[in-house]
Design an enzyme around this catalytic site. Structure first.
Site, PDB file in Angstrom:
ATOM      1  N   VAL A 150       0.806  -1.355  -0.111  1.00 46.55           N
ATOM      2  CA  VAL A 150      -0.075   0.101   0.004  1.00 46.55           C
ATOM      3  C   VAL A 150       0.813   1.338  -0.016  1.00 46.55           C
ATOM      4  O   VAL A 150       0.375   2.269  -0.441  1.00 46.55           O
ATOM      5  CB  VAL A 150      -0.927   0.106   1.255  1.00 46.55           C
ATOM      6  CG1 VAL A 150      -2.058  -1.164   1.084  1.00 46.55           C
ATOM      7  CG2 VAL A 150      -0.148   0.048   2.454  1.00 46.55           C
ATOM      8  N   TYR A 154       2.168   5.058  16.186  1.00 47.27           N
ATOM      9  CA  TYR A 154       0.834   4.464  15.651  1.00 47.27           C
ATOM     10  C   TYR A 154      -0.110   5.288  15.760  1.00 47.27           C
ATOM     11  O   TYR A 154      -1.093   5.388  14.873  1.00 47.27           O
ATOM     12  CB  TYR A 154       0.979   3.268  16.554  1.00 47.27           C
ATOM     13  CG  TYR A 154      -0.314   2.262  16.206  1.00 47.27           C
ATOM     14  CD1 TYR A 154      -0.635   1.723  15.114  1.00 47.27           C
ATOM     15  CD2 TYR A 154      -1.537   2.284  16.945  1.00 47.27           C
ATOM     16  CE1 TYR A 154      -1.733   0.750  14.685  1.00 47.27           C
ATOM     17  CE2 TYR A 154      -2.699   1.547  16.696  1.00 47.27           C
ATOM     18  CZ  TYR A 154      -2.554   0.903  15.644  1.00 47.27           C
ATOM     19  OH  TYR A 154      -3.661   0.023  15.518  1.00 47.27           O
ATOM     20  N   ALA A 155      -0.422   5.913  16.914  1.00 46.61           N
ATOM     21  CA  ALA A 155      -1.504   6.804  17.445  1.00 46.61           C
ATOM     22  C   ALA A 155      -1.766   8.053  16.329  1.00 46.61           C
ATOM     23  O   ALA A 155      -2.738   8.300  15.680  1.00 46.61           O
ATOM     24  CB  ALA A 155      -1.463   7.239  18.766  1.00 46.61           C
ATOM     25  N   LYS A 192      -3.007   6.857  13.172  1.00 47.37           N
ATOM     26  CA  LYS A 192      -4.313   6.694  13.210  1.00 47.37           C
ATOM     27  C   LYS A 192      -5.322   7.921  13.291  1.00 47.37           C
ATOM     28  O   LYS A 192      -6.410   7.847  13.019  1.00 47.37           O
ATOM     29  CB  LYS A 192      -4.780   5.561  14.246  1.00 47.37           C
ATOM     30  CG  LYS A 192      -4.027   4.185  14.092  1.00 47.37           C
ATOM     31  CD  LYS A 192      -4.721   3.660  12.776  1.00 47.37           C
ATOM     32  CE  LYS A 192      -4.071   2.189  12.448  1.00 47.37           C
ATOM     33  NZ  LYS A 192      -4.831   1.522  11.112  1.00 47.37           N
TER      34      LYS A 192
HETATM   35  P1  NAP Z   1      -2.886  -7.973  10.833  1.00 47.86           P
HETATM   36  O1  NAP Z   1      -3.351  -9.406  11.407  1.00 47.86           O
HETATM   37  O2  NAP Z   1      -1.473  -8.044  11.002  1.00 47.86           O
HETATM   38  O3  NAP Z   1      -3.308  -7.665   9.170  1.00 47.86           O
HETATM   39  C1  NAP Z   1      -2.676  -6.877   8.607  1.00 47.86           C
HETATM   40  C2  NAP Z   1      -2.242  -7.415   7.178  1.00 47.86           C
HETATM   41  O4  NAP Z   1      -2.050  -5.995   6.407  1.00 47.86           O
HETATM   42  C3  NAP Z   1      -1.414  -8.256   7.238  1.00 47.86           C
HETATM   43  O5  NAP Z   1      -1.823  -9.082   6.162  1.00 47.86           O
HETATM   44  C4  NAP Z   1      -0.196  -7.464   6.759  1.00 47.86           C
HETATM   45  O6  NAP Z   1       0.758  -8.167   5.934  1.00 47.86           O
HETATM   46  C5  NAP Z   1      -0.717  -6.485   5.709  1.00 47.86           C
HETATM   47  N1  NAP Z   1      -0.021  -5.363   5.412  1.00 47.86           N
HETATM   48  C6  NAP Z   1       0.801  -4.755   6.276  1.00 47.86           C
HETATM   49  N2  NAP Z   1       1.429  -3.787   5.555  1.00 47.86           N
HETATM   50  C7  NAP Z   1       0.874  -3.736   4.441  1.00 47.86           C
HETATM   51  C8  NAP Z   1       1.474  -3.040   3.389  1.00 47.86           C
HETATM   52  N3  NAP Z   1       2.474  -2.133   3.376  1.00 47.86           N
HETATM   53  N4  NAP Z   1       0.894  -3.347   2.131  1.00 47.86           N
HETATM   54  C9  NAP Z   1       0.007  -4.268   2.034  1.00 47.86           C
HETATM   55  N5  NAP Z   1      -0.374  -5.145   3.281  1.00 47.86           N
HETATM   56  C10 NAP Z   1       0.315  -4.749   4.285  1.00 47.86           C
HETATM   57  O7  NAP Z   1      -3.507  -6.947  11.508  1.00 47.86           O
HETATM   58  P2  NAP Z   1      -4.936  -6.504  12.113  1.00 47.86           P
HETATM   59  O8  NAP Z   1      -4.698  -6.745  13.773  1.00 47.86           O
HETATM   60  O9  NAP Z   1      -5.956  -7.214  11.531  1.00 47.86           O
HETATM   61  O10 NAP Z   1      -5.169  -5.219  11.921  1.00 47.86           O
HETATM   62  C11 NAP Z   1      -5.946  -4.645  10.862  1.00 47.86           C
HETATM   63  C12 NAP Z   1      -6.008  -3.057  10.988  1.00 47.86           C
HETATM   64  O11 NAP Z   1      -6.816  -2.728  12.040  1.00 47.86           O
HETATM   65  C13 NAP Z   1      -4.854  -2.278  11.257  1.00 47.86           C
HETATM   66  O12 NAP Z   1      -4.727  -1.055  10.366  1.00 47.86           O
HETATM   67  C14 NAP Z   1      -4.844  -1.906  12.456  1.00 47.86           C
HETATM   68  O13 NAP Z   1      -3.893  -0.820  12.957  1.00 47.86           O
HETATM   69  C15 NAP Z   1      -6.189  -2.010  12.984  1.00 47.86           C
HETATM   70  N6  NAP Z   1      -6.451  -2.149  14.465  1.00 47.86           N
HETATM   71  C16 NAP Z   1      -6.260  -3.400  14.964  1.00 47.86           C
HETATM   72  C17 NAP Z   1      -6.479  -3.567  16.238  1.00 47.86           C
HETATM   73  C18 NAP Z   1      -6.631  -4.935  16.891  1.00 47.86           C
HETATM   74  O14 NAP Z   1      -6.869  -5.051  18.112  1.00 47.86           O
HETATM   75  N7  NAP Z   1      -6.009  -5.872  16.288  1.00 47.86           N
HETATM   76  C19 NAP Z   1      -7.277  -2.529  17.089  1.00 47.86           C
HETATM   77  C20 NAP Z   1      -7.238  -1.383  16.404  1.00 47.86           C
HETATM   78  C21 NAP Z   1      -7.097  -1.164  15.355  1.00 47.86           C
HETATM   79  P3  NAP Z   1       2.036  -8.669   6.779  1.00 47.86           P
HETATM   80  O15 NAP Z   1       1.583  -9.777   7.765  1.00 47.86           O
HETATM   81  O16 NAP Z   1       2.945  -9.027   5.711  1.00 47.86           O
HETATM   82  O17 NAP Z   1       2.604  -7.448   7.567  1.00 47.86           O
END
Ligand code: NAP
Length: 256
Positions: free
Chosen positions: A65, A156-157, A160
């Site tokens: 991205v 991070y904050a 976001k």
């Molecule tokens: P996750 O399981 O790590 O999934 C994120 C996905 O995005 C992974 O497949 C990752 O690939 C991919 N990705 C990362 N960098 C990328 C890039 N430059 N280009 C294309 N793909 C990329 O994370 P998640 O916990 O589901 O989080 C998803 C979103 O929700 C994030 O934006 C996170 O900040 C937000 N969020 C999560 C939580 C929580 O509690 N989990 C809370 C608040 C907000 P890789 O594995 O190769 O990095």
């Protein structure tokens, strides 16, 4: 009921965690979905799983991205394969738990590049096509960290919080073209990212501040994203929807 029948959706970060649950839910809701992720193996295994249902329309596209040409090529491939896109969900993101004074310039730039610039590039490429067709739904996955001063979360904050601001500006500019833009601020959700980043102490501290008393599931975030992406949310734009078990109403700030 299939609320997204006939729609074409792109989900960045759709191979894992919240993004993967959104992909699965959107496919069940009748959308044709492109999983746009840098982890192509994981994305393709999700495609295989979903194609157990012969009616499922889903493809995997490898892209980063943060790279404008890859984003543009990905959206063009989606347009070629399915048409649209009508819906964009930006879930690709990376975490960083580092104090402000310890955060390096490279770490800062990397987190901002993926979490904020990535959503800017994907939003622009998708919205240009949505504006032409007079219809679109964009859902940016922000975070509760974007609305609170949580220690250890400078980059991070900020990324976001920037995403919430970007959401509001996009909504203000795109509303008259039939495109709505909203953000979701999840609280702690059980995903590979939190399993890696949240120690037992962090988990206990969070759970103690969540009125519903547990981490959320990816499915619960996916349901909120599907609503914002559907016809039912036609008069909702520039909004930030908390999917956090009520955590924002309590003292959100933990310092571990
Ligand atoms: P996750 O399981 O790590 O999934 C994120 C996905 O995005 C992974 O497949 C990752 O690939 C991919 N990705 C990362 N960098 C990328 C890039 N430059 N280009 C294309 N793909 C990329 O994370 P998640 O916990 O589901 O989080 C998803 C979103 O929700 C994030 O934006 C996170 O900040 C937000 N969020 C999560 C939580 C929580 O509690 N989990 C809370 C608040 C907000 P890789 O594995 O190769 O990095």
């Amino acid at each position: 009921m299939q609320d997204l029948k006939g729609r074409v959706a792109v989900v960045t970060g759709g191979a894992s965690g919240i993004g993967a649950a959104i992909v699965e839910h959107f496919v069940q809701q009748g959308a044709a979905v492109a999983i746009a992720d840098r982890d192509i193996d994981l994305a393709e295994s999700l495609v295989k799983k979903l194609q157990a249902d012969a009616a499922a329309k889903v493809i995997a596209l490898r892209m980063d991205v943060t790279i404008g040409q890859e984003v543009e090529a990905m959206v063009a491939q989606v347009e070629h394969a399915f048409g649209g896109p009508d819906i964009l969900v930006t879930s690709a993101g990376i975490g960083l738990r580092k104090d402000f004074l310890e955060t390096t310039f490279d770490e800062w730039n990397r987190v901002l590049a993926v979490n904020l610039t990535g959503a800017f590039l994907c939003g622009q490429a998708a919205a240009r096509r949505m504006v032409k067709r007079g219809y679109g739904r964009i859902v940016n996955i922000s975070s509760g960290a974007g609305v609170r001063g949580i220690p250890g979360r400078a980059a991070y904050a900020a990324s976001k919080a920037g995403l919430i601001s970007l959401t509001q500006v996009m909504a203000a500019e795109l509303g008259s073209h039939g495109v709505t833009v909203n953000a979701i601020t999840p609280g702690p959700i059980d995903t590979p990212l939190t399993q890696e980043m949240h120690t037992g102490a962090i988990r206990a501290a969070y759970v103690g501040r969540i009125p519903i008393g547990r981490y959320g599931s990816t499915r619960e975030v996916a349901a909120a994203a599907a609503f914002l992406a559907s016809e039912q949310a036609s008069y909702i734009t520039a909004d930030t929807l908390q999917v956090d078990g009520g955590m924002a109403a309590t003292n959100y700030i933990i310092n571990i």
